[in-house]
Design a protein around this motif. Structure first.
Motif, PDB file in Angstrom:
ATOM      1  N   ASP A 154       0.873  -1.173   0.000  1.00 47.50           N
ATOM      2  CA  ASP A 154       0.000   0.000   0.000  1.00 47.50           C
ATOM      3  C   ASP A 154       0.913   1.227   0.000  1.00 47.50           C
ATOM      4  OD1 ASP A 154      -1.604   2.163   0.514  1.00 47.50           O
ATOM      5  OD2 ASP A 154      -2.725   1.234   2.137  1.00 47.50           O
ATOM      6  N   GLU A 155       1.147   1.769  -1.201  1.00 52.58           N
ATOM      7  CA  GLU A 155       2.031   2.920  -1.357  1.00 52.58           C
ATOM      8  C   GLU A 155       1.248   4.201  -1.633  1.00 52.58           C
ATOM      9  OE1 GLU A 155       5.871   3.063  -2.215  1.00 52.58           O
ATOM     10  OE2 GLU A 155       6.077   1.168  -3.311  1.00 52.58           O
ATOM     11  N   VAL A 156       0.035   4.252  -1.124  1.00 57.48           N
ATOM     12  CA  VAL A 156      -0.756   5.466  -1.300  1.00 57.48           C
ATOM     13  C   VAL A 156      -0.012   6.663  -0.717  1.00 57.48           C
ATOM     14  CG1 VAL A 156      -2.910   6.613  -0.649  1.00 57.48           C
ATOM     15  CG2 VAL A 156      -2.939   4.227  -1.402  1.00 57.48           C
ATOM     16  N   ILE A 157       0.704   6.467   0.367  1.00 57.55           N
ATOM     17  CA  ILE A 157       1.475   7.546   0.990  1.00 57.55           C
ATOM     18  C   ILE A 157       2.906   7.597   0.467  1.00 57.55           C
ATOM     19  CG2 ILE A 157       2.485   8.337   3.168  1.00 57.55           C
ATOM     20  CD1 ILE A 157      -0.072   7.440   4.552  1.00 57.55           C
ATOM     21  N   THR A 158       3.589   6.468   0.393  1.00 56.93           N
ATOM     22  CA  THR A 158       5.024   6.477   0.058  1.00 56.93           C
ATOM     23  C   THR A 158       5.287   6.627  -1.438  1.00 56.93           C
ATOM     24  OG1 THR A 158       4.999   4.053   0.001  1.00 56.93           O
ATOM     25  CG2 THR A 158       5.650   5.111   2.072  1.00 56.93           C
ATOM     26  N   GLY A 159       4.287   6.327  -2.266  1.00 58.48           N
ATOM     27  CA  GLY A 159       4.484   6.472  -3.705  1.00 58.48           C
ATOM     28  C   GLY A 159       4.784   7.907  -4.091  1.00 58.48           C
ATOM     29  N   PHE A 160       5.798   8.115  -4.917  1.00 57.12           N
ATOM     30  CA  PHE A 160       6.206   9.432  -5.400  1.00 57.12           C
ATOM     31  C   PHE A 160       6.708  10.344  -4.281  1.00 57.12           C
ATOM     32  CE2 PHE A 160       2.768   7.781  -8.010  1.00 57.12           C
ATOM     33  CZ  PHE A 160       3.400   7.702  -9.234  1.00 57.12           C
ATOM     34  N   ARG A 161       7.007   9.786  -3.128  1.00 62.04           N
ATOM     35  CA  ARG A 161       7.506  10.614  -2.025  1.00 62.04           C
ATOM     36  C   ARG A 161       8.899  10.181  -1.577  1.00 62.04           C
ATOM     37  NH1 ARG A 161       6.034  14.616   1.075  1.00 62.04           N
ATOM     38  NH2 ARG A 161       3.963  14.800   0.155  1.00 62.04           N
ATOM     39  N   LEU A 162       9.120   8.903  -1.339  1.00 65.54           N
ATOM     40  CA  LEU A 162      10.461   8.449  -0.972  1.00 65.54           C
ATOM     41  C   LEU A 162      11.377   8.398  -2.185  1.00 65.54           C
ATOM     42  CD1 LEU A 162       9.832   5.557   1.592  1.00 65.54           C
ATOM     43  CD2 LEU A 162      10.174   7.999   2.006  1.00 65.54           C
ATOM     44  N   ALA A 163      10.804   8.072  -3.333  1.00 65.46           N
ATOM     45  CA  ALA A 163      11.547   7.989  -4.596  1.00 65.46           C
ATOM     46  C   ALA A 163      10.513   7.999  -5.714  1.00 65.46           C
ATOM     47  CB  ALA A 163      12.395   6.709  -4.651  1.00 65.46           C
ATOM     48  N   LEU A 164      10.967   8.184  -6.934  1.00 63.55           N
ATOM     49  CA  LEU A 164      10.027   8.220  -8.055  1.00 63.55           C
ATOM     50  C   LEU A 164       9.242   6.920  -8.137  1.00 63.55           C
ATOM     51  CD1 LEU A 164       8.887   9.687 -10.524  1.00 63.55           C
ATOM     52  CD2 LEU A 164      10.805   8.780 -11.869  1.00 63.55           C
ATOM     53  N   GLY A 165       9.909   5.793  -7.928  1.00 61.32           N
ATOM     54  CA  GLY A 165       9.251   4.498  -7.951  1.00 61.32           C
ATOM     55  C   GLY A 165       8.714   4.070  -6.607  1.00 61.32           C
ATOM     56  N   GLY A 166       8.685   4.994  -5.651  1.00 59.85           N
ATOM     57  CA  GLY A 166       8.110   4.713  -4.344  1.00 59.85           C
ATOM     58  C   GLY A 166       9.021   3.930  -3.422  1.00 59.85           C
ATOM     59  N   ALA A 167       8.435   3.392  -2.370  1.00 57.15           N
ATOM     60  CA  ALA A 167       9.201   2.639  -1.384  1.00 57.15           C
ATOM     61  C   ALA A 167       9.810   1.383  -1.981  1.00 57.15           C
ATOM     62  CB  ALA A 167       8.306   2.275  -0.197  1.00 57.15           C
ATOM     63  N   GLN A 168       9.122   0.784  -2.969  1.00 55.10           N
ATOM     64  CA  GLN A 168       9.686  -0.434  -3.560  1.00 55.10           C
ATOM     65  C   GLN A 168      10.985  -0.144  -4.293  1.00 55.10           C
ATOM     66  OE1 GLN A 168       7.187  -1.851  -7.159  1.00 55.10           O
ATOM     67  NE2 GLN A 168       5.747  -0.689  -5.892  1.00 55.10           N
ATOM     68  N   GLU A 169      11.098   1.041  -4.880  1.00 53.46           N
ATOM     69  CA  GLU A 169      12.375   1.434  -5.468  1.00 53.46           C
ATOM     70  C   GLU A 169      13.390   1.742  -4.375  1.00 53.46           C
ATOM     71  OE1 GLU A 169      14.304   5.340  -7.588  1.00 53.46           O
ATOM     72  OE2 GLU A 169      12.323   4.734  -8.307  1.00 53.46           O
ATOM     73  N   TYR A 170      12.967   2.482  -3.362  1.00 51.66           N
ATOM     74  CA  TYR A 170      13.887   2.903  -2.304  1.00 51.66           C
ATOM     75  C   TYR A 170      14.445   1.705  -1.540  1.00 51.66           C
ATOM     76  CZ  TYR A 170      15.695   5.215   1.845  1.00 51.66           C
ATOM     77  OH  TYR A 170      16.510   5.632   2.872  1.00 51.66           O
ATOM     78  N   PHE A 171      13.575   0.743  -1.196  1.00 52.75           N
ATOM     79  CA  PHE A 171      14.020  -0.404  -0.414  1.00 52.75           C
ATOM     80  C   PHE A 171      14.489  -1.573  -1.271  1.00 52.75           C
ATOM     81  CE2 PHE A 171      10.987   1.634   2.621  1.00 52.75           C
ATOM     82  CZ  PHE A 171      11.886   1.871   3.640  1.00 52.75           C
ATOM     83  N   GLY A 172      14.222  -1.519  -2.562  1.00 49.12           N
ATOM     84  CA  GLY A 172      14.656  -2.599  -3.439  1.00 49.12           C
ATOM     85  C   GLY A 172      13.871  -3.885  -3.248  1.00 49.12           C
ATOM     86  N   VAL A 173      12.593  -3.775  -2.882  1.00 50.12           N
ATOM     87  CA  VAL A 173      11.724  -4.944  -2.692  1.00 50.12           C
ATOM     88  C   VAL A 173      10.509  -4.765  -3.589  1.00 50.12           C
ATOM     89  CG1 VAL A 173      10.336  -6.279  -1.069  1.00 50.12           C
ATOM     90  CG2 VAL A 173      12.492  -5.241  -0.310  1.00 50.12           C
ATOM     91  N   THR A 174      10.295  -5.702  -4.508  1.00 47.72           N
ATOM     92  CA  THR A 174       9.221  -5.570  -5.495  1.00 47.72           C
ATOM     93  C   THR A 174       8.035  -6.454  -5.128  1.00 47.72           C
ATOM     94  OG1 THR A 174      10.868  -5.152  -7.221  1.00 47.72           O
ATOM     95  CG2 THR A 174       8.647  -5.724  -7.942  1.00 47.72           C
ATOM     96  N   PRO A 175       6.860  -5.865  -4.896  1.00 50.34           N
ATOM     97  CA  PRO A 175       5.672  -6.641  -4.559  1.00 50.34           C
ATOM     98  C   PRO A 175       4.978  -7.188  -5.805  1.00 50.34           C
ATOM     99  CG  PRO A 175       5.123  -4.331  -4.562  1.00 50.34           C
ATOM    100  CD  PRO A 175       6.595  -4.411  -4.890  1.00 50.34           C
ATOM    101  N   ASP A 176       3.934  -7.972  -5.586  1.00 57.55           N
ATOM    102  CA  ASP A 176       3.117  -8.453  -6.705  1.00 57.55           C
ATOM    103  C   ASP A 176       2.176  -7.353  -7.196  1.00 57.55           C
ATOM    104  OD1 ASP A 176       3.993 -11.281  -6.654  1.00 57.55           O
ATOM    105  OD2 ASP A 176       3.051 -11.253  -4.671  1.00 57.55           O
ATOM    106  N   LEU A 177       1.611  -6.616  -6.254  1.00 67.22           N
ATOM    107  CA  LEU A 177       0.714  -5.506  -6.558  1.00 67.22           C
ATOM    108  C   LEU A 177       1.102  -4.314  -5.697  1.00 67.22           C
ATOM    109  CD1 LEU A 177      -2.788  -7.291  -6.452  1.00 67.22           C
ATOM    110  CD2 LEU A 177      -1.525  -6.643  -8.518  1.00 67.22           C
TER     111      LEU A 177
END
Length: 681
Positions: free
Chosen positions: A480-503
């Motif tokens: 749920d990147e409603v908050i972290t998306g476009f805020r921690l990094a362009l690709g969101g927290a999944q880009e920042y932490f390097g962990v890719t979810p299914d959705l």
């Protein structure tokens, strides 16, 4: 003439006499002198110290080594610099400090060259921190220095020389950014503490007494990363934050709220809770002392219906990432509104924005749009259930107002117990709590949905551990990147932490305030949106899509994230130091990540205190800061905004400390205190 001025003194709370400490056989100050003299674009170097007898050893060292030295005011360092520049007929001043023995001459030249090329009033490499602490260089004209000298009145502005020049809109500024990838982003090459001195001595012992620069330091630390532990964890520019404590507190003014109060009475008759959003309700602010209705916003500021102006940190609960009424976004939305808002067939922008999301969000192979976060979290859960043929959901964090989640909270009236029973919460940073759910409900959990970070930072590997555990048990993994998306990094927290979810679910900052959200993810799962029901009239509304496209284009082209991290870091560091200086460490804590942090308030026992939060909020509002707990940084926030805010925090903390000491916090409130959104069960 371009005059290099090294600010040096013997006095230091944490490391007295540090500028004369021995490093590789000679005093630290002489290393700084030698390095500044090696800069090609600096024509003359001088040490500026005070007339205080305690600084005589600095002047004596300069005399022995034939280094020019000027002596002036101890505390009015701005005056010391101005008199130094005038005496030596400088037209341009390069400011460095005597506690930076790793100063890189090439960095000095880079900043001076940027100043000369831009013809600005002030150039530096500290407006956005991309260089390690200890490589700070500031370059400014004599005219700018003279203006600051004449107009600066605050102790902090005079002690630290350049705050007024950095922050005043009257001066043009240029920031020089480091092009080298900093593997050690918190690297400290300055000397403020004994550990810093130890670290610098180790560098000199390995790299030689002179001639090394940042590149050589980074190469060494790649080979010996353990060295960085010697002086890690210190706060940059702590001295400036401490100076704020010495200043007289910023005065506060009781707000005129006549229109807000009158409008509130009308709203109570028409709108349940007088607001469309619980977190924006009057209950979330000190009623009677806080505005209820905001009228307009521009950049990082907002105005209420009574005309009171505030620096905005809630930022509409997070959606404002660029600033209110950001030109490119407003223009794109306005242009689209003239062409049409909603249509009977899909609009091309649906394809264009979907394409952009697949390019920037790691997990995104397909996209469906919604209007708010609850739409897309509910859609993701429905898709996960369809994909796995399971019903139960394991969740962590807040996920919106739909039945599947809100039924598990104290706001659960109207939700069938059978629905709520299908969702089970687990604790953040506690993998065992999730394991126990899989053990208790084997083969029944369709998905693990979580905020990758709320306010507490994940332990190393936690997010990957959750993903692995979900997949091992046949469940999908949803961010749920409603908050972290476009805020921690362009690709969101999944880009920042390097962990890719299914959705993943994104929203809020995606369109700088326009209502749009999206669920994105792997193609095999996303294709199920052909079969599940996820369909509403305004899912492809074109104005918000145009705003999203413009917002993403600005984020991409202007690389806003260093700005968000930098200013957010200053705010967090400053609040932390101020809380410590006022003895409030047990009551106030700044948590989260720099682009979005949260200030928490606790009783001595550790229990949450809405009374302390209420008094702090009230005093911030009186000083022009809209505070609700969260500190969301936008691209339009300035250093001046942050320094004003820290001065407001300083005043509020002093009042809070006195109130705690006298045990009269509630008596100091000028209205009803803040109430919780979710009440205790």
């Amino acid at each position: 003439m371009i005059l290099g001025v090294i600010q040096a003194r013997m006095g230091s709370t944490r490391l007295p006499g540090k500028v004369l400490e021995d490093i590789a056989g000679k005093p630290m100050l002489l290393h700084v002198v030698s390095r500044l003299q090696s800069a090609r674009l600096v024509e003359k170097t001088i040490v500026a110290t005070s007339t205080k007898p305690g600084d005589d050893p600095v002047a004596q060292l300069c005399a022995r080594e034939n280094v020019p030295c000027f002596r002036g005011s101890e505390n009015d360092v701005l005056d010391r610099f101005y008199q130094t520049a005038r005496e030596h007929q400088a037209s341009v001043v390069v400011r460095v400090t005597g506690d930076c023995p790793c100063l890189d001459p090439s960095v000095v030249d880079k900043v001076v060259a940027a100043y000369q090329k831009s013809k600005c009033d002030y150039a530096a490499n500290i407006l956005v921190y991309t260089y390690p602490d200890g490589l700070d260089v500031e370059v400014f004209s004599l005219e700018a220095l003279e203006t600051a000298w004449k107009t600066a009145t605050l102790p902090g502005d005079r002690e630290h020389v350049t705050p007024l020049i950095r922050n005043s809109p009257d001066f043009s500024r240029v920031n020089v950014e480091n092009e080298t990838e900093l593997v050690f982003k918190d690297l400290r090459l300055t000397v403020d503490e004994p550990q810093d001195l130890e670290f610098v001595r180790e560098l000199y012992a390995r790299l030689g007494a002179s001639g090394f620069g940042l590149e050589q330091v980074l190469d060494l630390l790649q080979k010996e990363p353990q060295l960085i532990d010697i002086n890690s964890g210190k706060i940059r520019n702590e001295g400036f934050y401490k100076t704020l404590v010495k200043e007289d507190p910023m005065p506060g003014e009781k707000l005129v709220l006549d229109k807000s109060e009158a409008m509130l009475e009308q709203a109570k008759k028409l709108i349940p809770s007088a607001s469309q959003t619980f977190s924006k309700c009057p209950t979330q602010f000190v009623r009677g002392a806080a505005p209820v209705f905001l009228q307009k916003g521009q950049g990082s500021h907002v105005w209420d219906v009574d005309g009171n102006e505030f620096i905005d940190f809630p930022m509409a609960l997070g959606p404002i990432i660029l600033g209110h009424n950001y030109p490119e976004v407003t223009e794109a939305a306005t242009a689209q509104a003239r062409q049409g808002i909603a249509f009977s067939l899909p609009h091309p922008l649906e394809v264009e924005v979907a394409q952009m999301l697949t390019e920037i969000i790691p997990c995104a192979e397909m996209v469906r749009f919604g209007k708010n976060g609850s739409d897309v979290t509910a859609g993701a859960v429905r898709a996960a259930r369809a994909y796995t043929n399971r019903d139960m959901i394991a969740f962590c964090g807040y996920h919106g107002w739909q039945d599947w989640y809100i039924g598990t909270t104290t706001r659960n009236r109207g939700v069938p117990e059978t629905t709520a029973a299908l969702s089970k919460g687990f604790a953040y940073n506690d993998l065992d709590s999730l394991k126990s759910l899989f053990e208790k409900f084997p083969g029944k959990i369709a998905a693990v949905i979580m905020e990758p970070v709320g306010v507490v930072r994940p332990y190393e590997g936690f997010l990957q551990d959750v993903k692995n555990l979900a997949h091992e048990n046949g469940a999908l993994f949803i961010f749920d990147e409603v908050i972290t998306g476009f805020r921690l990094a362009l690709g969101g927290a999944q880009e920042y932490f390097g962990v890719t979810p299914d959705l993943a679910c994104v929203g809020k900052a995606m369109a700088n305030g326009f209502p749009i959200s999206a669920v994105v993810g792997r193609r095999p799962v996303m294709e199920l949106f052909d079969e599940i029901f996820f369909s509403f009239t305004f899912g492809g509304e074109a104005v918000s899509l145009a705003a999203a496209k413009a917002t993403i284009e600005v984020i991409r082209s202007k690389n806003i994230f260093p700005h968000l991290w930098e200013l957010g870091g200053i705010l967090m560091d400053g609040a932390t130091v101020l809380a410590r200086e006022f003895g409030l460490e047990d009551h106030i804590n700044c948590v989260g990540y720099e682009p979005r942090s949260l200030m928490t308030f606790k009783e001595k026992s550790g229990a949450e205190s809405l009374l302390l939060k209420s008094l702090f909020q009230q005093e911030c509002l009186k000083r022009g800061v809209l505070f609700s707990g969260g500190q969301n940084i936008c691209f339009s926030h300035t250093h001046a905004d942050i320094e004003h805010t820290l001065r407001a925090y300083r005043a509020a903390m002093e009042i809070l400390a006195k109130a705690i000491d006298k045990n009269d916090v509630e008596e100091r409130l000028e209205g009803k205190p803040v109430e919780p959104v979710f009440r205790k069960a």
